[in-house]
Write a protein that holds these residues in place. Structure first.
Motif, PDB file in Angstrom:
ATOM      1  N   ALA A  59       1.119  -1.439  -0.416  1.00 38.17           N
ATOM      2  CA  ALA A  59       0.092  -0.128  -0.220  1.00 38.17           C
ATOM      3  C   ALA A  59       0.634   1.106  -0.122  1.00 38.17           C
ATOM      4  O   ALA A  59       0.641   2.166  -1.068  1.00 38.17           O
ATOM      5  CB  ALA A  59      -1.071   0.081   1.149  1.00 38.17           C
ATOM      6  N   MET A  60       2.150   0.984   0.595  1.00 36.88           N
ATOM      7  CA  MET A  60       3.575   2.255   0.662  1.00 36.88           C
ATOM      8  C   MET A  60       3.142   2.978  -1.057  1.00 36.88           C
ATOM      9  O   MET A  60       3.550   3.357  -1.519  1.00 36.88           O
ATOM     10  CB  MET A  60       4.170   2.543   1.478  1.00 36.88           C
ATOM     11  N   GLY A  61       3.699   1.759  -1.381  1.00 36.85           N
ATOM     12  CA  GLY A  61       3.831   1.810  -2.705  1.00 36.85           C
ATOM     13  C   GLY A  61       3.358   2.350  -3.648  1.00 36.85           C
ATOM     14  O   GLY A  61       3.232   3.198  -4.235  1.00 36.85           O
ATOM     15  N   TRP A 179       8.704  -4.624  11.710  1.00 41.78           N
ATOM     16  CA  TRP A 179       9.262  -3.748  12.383  1.00 41.78           C
ATOM     17  C   TRP A 179       9.818  -2.937  10.963  1.00 41.78           C
ATOM     18  O   TRP A 179      10.467  -2.239  10.311  1.00 41.78           O
ATOM     19  CB  TRP A 179      10.433  -4.262  13.183  1.00 41.78           C
ATOM     20  N   LEU A 180       9.762  -4.324   9.445  1.00 42.26           N
ATOM     21  CA  LEU A 180      10.350  -3.444   8.063  1.00 42.26           C
ATOM     22  C   LEU A 180       9.324  -2.997   7.541  1.00 42.26           C
ATOM     23  O   LEU A 180       9.846  -1.599   7.195  1.00 42.26           O
ATOM     24  CB  LEU A 180      10.177  -4.715   7.198  1.00 42.26           C
ATOM     25  N   ALA A 181       7.951  -2.434   7.690  1.00 40.19           N
ATOM     26  CA  ALA A 181       7.147  -2.216   7.304  1.00 40.19           C
ATOM     27  C   ALA A 181       7.532  -0.737   8.244  1.00 40.19           C
ATOM     28  O   ALA A 181       7.475   0.369   7.344  1.00 40.19           O
ATOM     29  CB  ALA A 181       5.700  -2.713   7.281  1.00 40.19           C
ATOM     30  N   LEU A 182       7.544  -0.860   9.399  1.00 40.45           N
ATOM     31  CA  LEU A 182       7.564   0.049   9.724  1.00 40.45           C
ATOM     32  C   LEU A 182       9.074   0.978   9.295  1.00 40.45           C
ATOM     33  O   LEU A 182       8.458   2.652   9.218  1.00 40.45           O
ATOM     34  CB  LEU A 182       7.622   0.601  11.738  1.00 40.45           C
ATOM     35  N   ALA A 183       9.979   0.923   9.498  1.00 41.81           N
ATOM     36  CA  ALA A 183      11.711   1.263   8.849  1.00 41.81           C
ATOM     37  C   ALA A 183      11.183   2.128   7.260  1.00 41.81           C
ATOM     38  O   ALA A 183      11.476   2.586   6.821  1.00 41.81           O
ATOM     39  CB  ALA A 183      12.170  -0.197   9.341  1.00 41.81           C
ATOM     40  N   ILE A 184      10.741   0.908   6.721  1.00 39.10           N
ATOM     41  CA  ILE A 184      10.104   1.417   4.949  1.00 39.10           C
ATOM     42  C   ILE A 184       9.664   2.477   5.250  1.00 39.10           C
ATOM     43  O   ILE A 184      10.052   3.911   4.443  1.00 39.10           O
ATOM     44  CB  ILE A 184       9.098   0.248   4.559  1.00 39.10           C
ATOM     45  N   ALA A 185       8.173   2.453   6.304  1.00 39.10           N
ATOM     46  CA  ALA A 185       7.397   4.491   6.651  1.00 39.10           C
ATOM     47  C   ALA A 185       8.208   5.355   6.464  1.00 39.10           C
ATOM     48  O   ALA A 185       7.571   6.268   5.814  1.00 39.10           O
ATOM     49  CB  ALA A 185       6.543   3.467   7.286  1.00 39.10           C
ATOM     50  N   LEU A 188      10.441   6.610   3.973  1.00 41.54           N
ATOM     51  CA  LEU A 188       9.360   6.283   2.941  1.00 41.54           C
ATOM     52  C   LEU A 188       8.859   7.970   2.755  1.00 41.54           C
ATOM     53  O   LEU A 188       8.891   9.102   2.288  1.00 41.54           O
ATOM     54  CB  LEU A 188       8.125   6.004   2.091  1.00 41.54           C
ATOM     55  N   PHE A 189       8.346   8.779   4.373  1.00 40.93           N
ATOM     56  CA  PHE A 189       8.032   9.636   5.055  1.00 40.93           C
ATOM     57  C   PHE A 189       9.254  10.865   5.122  1.00 40.93           C
ATOM     58  O   PHE A 189       8.964  11.918   4.224  1.00 40.93           O
ATOM     59  CB  PHE A 189       7.553   9.558   6.067  1.00 40.93           C
ATOM     60  N   GLY A 273      -4.608  12.658  -7.539  1.00 43.71           N
ATOM     61  CA  GLY A 273      -2.842  12.641  -7.430  1.00 43.71           C
ATOM     62  C   GLY A 273      -2.938  13.901  -6.335  1.00 43.71           C
ATOM     63  O   GLY A 273      -3.461  14.504  -5.461  1.00 43.71           O
ATOM     64  N   GLY A 274      -1.656  13.766  -5.740  1.00 41.45           N
ATOM     65  CA  GLY A 274      -0.827  15.228  -5.469  1.00 41.45           C
ATOM     66  C   GLY A 274      -1.025  14.983  -3.413  1.00 41.45           C
ATOM     67  O   GLY A 274      -0.567  16.286  -2.674  1.00 41.45           O
ATOM     68  N   ARG A 275      -1.272  13.977  -3.327  1.00 38.05           N
ATOM     69  CA  ARG A 275      -1.006  13.764  -1.366  1.00 38.05           C
ATOM     70  C   ARG A 275      -0.316  12.183  -1.593  1.00 38.05           C
ATOM     71  O   ARG A 275      -0.516  10.938  -2.520  1.00 38.05           O
ATOM     72  CB  ARG A 275      -2.194  13.632  -0.823  1.00 38.05           C
ATOM     73  N   ALA A 276       0.637  11.821  -0.004  1.00 33.26           N
ATOM     74  CA  ALA A 276       1.136  10.420  -0.483  1.00 33.26           C
ATOM     75  C   ALA A 276       1.482  10.484   0.993  1.00 33.26           C
ATOM     76  O   ALA A 276       2.822  10.698   1.770  1.00 33.26           O
ATOM     77  CB  ALA A 276       2.545  10.978  -0.897  1.00 33.26           C
ATOM     78  N   PRO A 277       0.053  10.090   1.735  1.00 32.60           N
ATOM     79  CA  PRO A 277      -0.123  10.089   3.719  1.00 32.60           C
ATOM     80  C   PRO A 277       0.474   8.859   3.691  1.00 32.60           C
ATOM     81  O   PRO A 277      -0.082   7.534   3.752  1.00 32.60           O
ATOM     82  CB  PRO A 277      -1.241   9.831   3.686  1.00 32.60           C
ATOM     83  N   ILE A 278       1.881   8.259   4.059  1.00 32.32           N
ATOM     84  CA  ILE A 278       2.645   7.001   4.224  1.00 32.32           C
ATOM     85  C   ILE A 278       1.647   6.538   5.031  1.00 32.32           C
ATOM     86  O   ILE A 278       1.170   4.766   4.950  1.00 32.32           O
ATOM     87  CB  ILE A 278       3.438   7.057   4.172  1.00 32.32           C
ATOM     88  N   PHE A 279       2.092   6.952   6.047  1.00 38.03           N
ATOM     89  CA  PHE A 279       1.602   6.234   7.454  1.00 38.03           C
ATOM     90  C   PHE A 279      -0.269   6.191   7.450  1.00 38.03           C
ATOM     91  O   PHE A 279      -0.232   5.315   8.531  1.00 38.03           O
ATOM     92  CB  PHE A 279       2.085   6.737   8.767  1.00 38.03           C
ATOM     93  N   GLY A 280      -1.119   6.931   6.791  1.00 39.91           N
ATOM     94  CA  GLY A 280      -1.915   6.882   6.333  1.00 39.91           C
ATOM     95  C   GLY A 280      -2.146   5.508   5.798  1.00 39.91           C
ATOM     96  O   GLY A 280      -3.663   4.465   6.345  1.00 39.91           O
ATOM     97  N   ALA A 281      -1.152   5.302   4.856  1.00 45.54           N
ATOM     98  CA  ALA A 281      -1.597   3.549   3.998  1.00 45.54           C
ATOM     99  C   ALA A 281      -1.438   2.578   4.833  1.00 45.54           C
ATOM    100  O   ALA A 281      -2.344   1.347   5.294  1.00 45.54           O
ATOM    101  CB  ALA A 281       0.136   3.695   2.950  1.00 45.54           C
ATOM    102  N   ILE A 282      -0.674   3.296   5.976  1.00 44.45           N
ATOM    103  CA  ILE A 282      -0.451   2.291   7.171  1.00 44.45           C
ATOM    104  C   ILE A 282      -1.808   1.443   8.313  1.00 44.45           C
ATOM    105  O   ILE A 282      -1.980   0.396   8.398  1.00 44.45           O
ATOM    106  CB  ILE A 282       0.414   1.975   7.907  1.00 44.45           C
ATOM    107  N   LEU A 283      -2.719   2.453   8.549  1.00 45.59           N
ATOM    108  CA  LEU A 283      -4.068   3.139   9.045  1.00 45.59           C
ATOM    109  C   LEU A 283      -5.057   2.516   8.166  1.00 45.59           C
ATOM    110  O   LEU A 283      -5.248   1.679   8.124  1.00 45.59           O
ATOM    111  CB  LEU A 283      -4.257   4.195   9.479  1.00 45.59           C
ATOM    112  N   GLY A 284      -4.788   2.677   6.866  1.00 49.05           N
ATOM    113  CA  GLY A 284      -5.679   1.875   5.614  1.00 49.05           C
ATOM    114  C   GLY A 284      -5.271   0.181   6.657  1.00 49.05           C
ATOM    115  O   GLY A 284      -6.524  -0.672   5.945  1.00 49.05           O
ATOM    116  N   ALA A 285      -4.317  -0.312   5.877  1.00 55.53           N
ATOM    117  CA  ALA A 285      -3.942  -1.257   5.906  1.00 55.53           C
ATOM    118  C   ALA A 285      -4.331  -2.325   7.004  1.00 55.53           C
ATOM    119  O   ALA A 285      -5.246  -3.349   7.072  1.00 55.53           O
ATOM    120  CB  ALA A 285      -2.442  -1.981   5.885  1.00 55.53           C
TER     121      ALA A 285
END
Length: 325
Positions: A59-61, A179-185, A188-189, A273-285
């Motif tokens: 989802a982050m990608g 932990w890997l997902a959190l590090a990637i987030a 990317l943030f 387009g125009g927004r990239a809420p990375i931690f929002g993607a984690i919330l959505g997941a």
């Protein structure tokens, strides 16, 4: 003083969809705590974290691609392709003779191939001006077919504890992939908020023509977004294979594009387009996984869970349109 006075205004102006996501998460947690058996057990937590991690990584990608105004339907197929390559390496003479070299190759080679898939998608969209949904549909159809050809349509099993740690290992008592997902987030943030590339990414999604006239490297940034999305999908495919110590090209990443798009949109990504809420993607997941878990744990058929995901996407898009109006 001015900052203190503006703080309530900032809180009040936070996107409604984010508040809605938090409310949905709290409601799901409370419901499961009271009505779903064994929800509060550690084993249930570990299972959900493992599932959330793969959805969140993809989802982050997907969020990066959506931020450019595009979409990537091929992430599930890329997961299958990357996941099919790893067991082939372990089952080869080289992987059997040198297990550690096999682990390295089983990670690097599939991610490299996934990156090439991203380059293909990016070039189709950014250079050849093919509509993203059409460009990525090519790999959506062919990618899983290639994976099945590579494995002859068979389940590929292997045994390599070092590689399996990617999916079964724990750090501080929690699954390694979480932990890997959190590090990637976090990475990317930082890229989105602190680098020129990140500013160009958001500018392209906001107004691609204006970004181009301002001298922005539109093509390179868009290709980069698709490459990152594909590499993260490949990583998620490796995690699934590591969890099971087996690769099933027909099932690995199946319908992941639906989960990834749903998580990105629920997390606050705008489809225009125009927004990239990375931690929002984690919330959505987390929300997507909890909806699926809640329904299945309470005896609801998997087909209904798919309908629920579709409804979630519709509601998230409706909220976006409501806010734009």
């Amino acid at each position: 003083m001015d900052r203190a006075m503006k703080l309530p205004q900032r809180v009040a102006s936070m996107p409604f969809r984010f508040h809605g996501g938090i409310a949905a998460l709290v409601a799901l947690l409370v419901f499961n705590a009271f009505f779903t058996p064994n929800f509060l057990q550690l084993q249930t937590l570990f299972v959900n974290i493992s599932q959330v991690a793969t959805i969140a990584i993809v989802a982050m990608g997907m969020t990066l691609v959506i931020a450019t105004g595009g979409i990537d339907l091929s992430v599930g197929a890329v997961m299958a392709l990357a996941g099919a390559l790893a067991p082939l390496i372990f089952l080869s003479d080289l992987g059997a003779a040198n297990p550690m070299l096999g682990v390295i190759l089983a990670i690097v080679l599939p991610l490299f191939v996934a990156g090439l898939c991203g380059v293909f998608n990016g070039v189709m969209v950014a250079v050849l001006n093919v509509q993203p949904i059409i460009a990525t549909l090519i790999l959506f159809i062919s990618g899983r077919g290639i994976a099945q050809v590579l494995t002859n349509g068979n389940l590929q099993t292997f045994s390599n504890p070092s590689f399996s740690y990617l999916g079964t290992g724990k750090v501080l008592g929690l699954p390694f992939q979480g932990w890997l997902a959190l590090a990637i987030a976090c990475v990317l943030f930082w890229v989105i908020t602190r680098t020129t590339w990140g500013r160009y990414l958001l500018a392209i999604g906001g107004n691609e023509r204006a970004a181009y006239l301002a001298g922005g490297p539109v093509r390179r940034v868009k290709i980069g977004a698709y490459v990152i999305c594909a590499v993260l999908a490949g990583l998620a495919g490796l995690i699934v294979v590591a969890i099971n110590s087996a690769s099933d090209a027909a099932r690995n990443g199946n319908l992941m594009e639906l989960d990834a798009i749903a998580a990105a949109v629920v997390g606050g990504a705008l489809l225009q387009g125009g927004r990239a809420p990375i931690f929002g993607a984690i919330l959505g997941a987390v929300i997507i996984q909890l909806v699926k878990y809640t329904l299945l744990a309470n005896g609801v058929e998997d087909e209904v869970a798919l309908i629920a995901k579709a409804v979630i996407i519709i509601l998230a898009v409706w909220v976006q349109q409501f806010r734009r109006a």
